[in-house]
Design an enzyme around this catalytic site. Structure first.
Site, short mmCIF file in Angstrom:
data_model
loop_
_atom_site.label_atom_id
_atom_site.label_comp_id
_atom_site.label_asym_id
_atom_site.label_seq_id
_atom_site.Cartn_x
_atom_site.Cartn_y
_atom_site.Cartn_z
CB SER A 172 -27.54 -23.11 15.22
OG SER A 172 -28.69 -21.90 16.35
CG ASP A 222 -23.92 -19.99 20.58
OD1 ASP A 222 -23.55 -20.43 22.18
OD2 ASP A 222 -24.63 -21.03 20.32
CD GLU A 263 -28.03 -28.92 21.38
OE1 GLU A 263 -27.58 -28.43 21.37
OE2 GLU A 263 -28.36 -29.59 20.46
O1 KIV Z 1 -26.11 -22.47 18.17
C1 KIV Z 1 -27.50 -22.81 19.24
O2 KIV Z 1 -28.22 -22.40 18.66
C2 KIV Z 1 -27.81 -23.14 20.82
C3 KIV Z 1 -29.02 -23.77 20.76
C4 KIV Z 1 -28.90 -24.79 20.12
C5 KIV Z 1 -28.72 -23.70 22.37
O3 KIV Z 1 -27.10 -23.54 21.00
#
Ligand code: KIV
Length: 271
Positions: A52, A90, A189
């Site tokens: 994100s 991520d 989510e």
């Molecule tokens: O990228 C992110 O912030 C996420 C969260 C919303 C779980 O994957």
């Protein structure tokens, strides 16, 4: 004798024990050193260097453009700030979908160059080979099911997922598979609270919800949303704890006025 108290680090085992005794897990996103330091000192259990960052930090419409190099830059900044929280990073779009070898290579770069503690991947059965390979290298993996923003062009919208029985059944079986493979937790989510309850009760590993209701074993929010910095994003699930956009704007306007009116700097603020 040191007056500093030893900080007990959050590990995947600590999170497992929290679920077992019914203590909820608090997770937030972090992308930079200064914010990560505040969130860690406040006692956040998991800091997620989420893709994100593509939206919040870089201003892209989706999470797809962010690169592995950019994720590593954000992650390294967060890791330098953290003393207690588990730092999960991520794997960005394109860095693991190709095949499991690519997924492991991306993970190794994140672990070595950023010093992360774990990685997160979006998807279930379709990414199981990658999950297995990363786990076999000794890296903890967090799953992510339900609304998976890297697949936005397949879904077409950011609305609630798994409302229909078939999609809900697939989500539960994917969650079971991720647990069986050895994932230490799974993000759920934007799914109905009733489905979250079913998954959370079925799994031994913690579920972390975002827009997934109160039955999840923990909650995650994007920090800039929670602090009211991203003022245009107002989904029903979001609770704002501050309205920082207005506060920062007000302080900035005051600074500009002070500079232009010659009130800043004053005698005490110069050498
Ligand atoms: O990228 C992110 O912030 C996420 C969260 C919303 C779980 O994957």
């Amino acid at each position: 004798m040191s007056v500093h108290k030893e900080v007990k680090r959050i590990t995947t085992h600590v999170l497992q024990a929290m679920k077992a005794r019914g203590e909820k897990i608090a997770m937030l996103t972090a992308y930079d050193y200064s914010m990560a330091r505040i969130l860690d000192e406040a006692g956040t259990d998991i800091l997620l260097v989420g893709d994100s960052a593509s939206n919040v930090m870089a201003g892209h419409e989706t999470t797809l453009p962010i690169t592995l190099d950019q994720m590593i830059y954000h992650a390294a900044s967060v890791v330098r700030a953290v003393k207690r929280a588990l730092v999960v990073v991520d794997l960005p779009f394109g860095s693991y979908q190709g095949n499991s070898k690519v997924a492991l290579e991306s993970t190794i770069r994140i672990m070595k160059e950023a010093g992360a503690h774990a990685v997160k991947l979006e998807g279930g059965e379709e990414i199981s080979e990658s999950v297995k390979r990363i786990l076999s290298a000794g890296v903890p993996v967090m799953g992510h099911l339900g609304l998976t923003p890297q697949s936005i062009y397949k879904f077409g919208t950011y609305t609630v997922r798994a409302k229909e029985e078939a999609e809900a059944d697939k989500l539960l079986s994917d969650a079971r598979l991720l647990q069986e493979l050895g994932c230490f937790a799974v993000v759920l989510e934007k799914i109905p609270a009733k489905l979250t309850r079913k998954v959370a009760e079925d799994l031994l590993i913690p579920t972390i919800g975002i827009g997934a209701g109160h039955y999840a074993d923990g909650q995650v929010l994007v920090t800039q949303d929670m602090l009211g910095i991203t003022k245009d994003f107002q989904p029903r699930f979001l609770r704002r704890y501050l309205e920082l956009y207005e506060l920062i704007q007000g302080a900035t306007e005051q600074y500009i006025e002070d500079v232009k009116s010659l009130s800043f700097p004053n005698e005490k603020e110069e050498y």
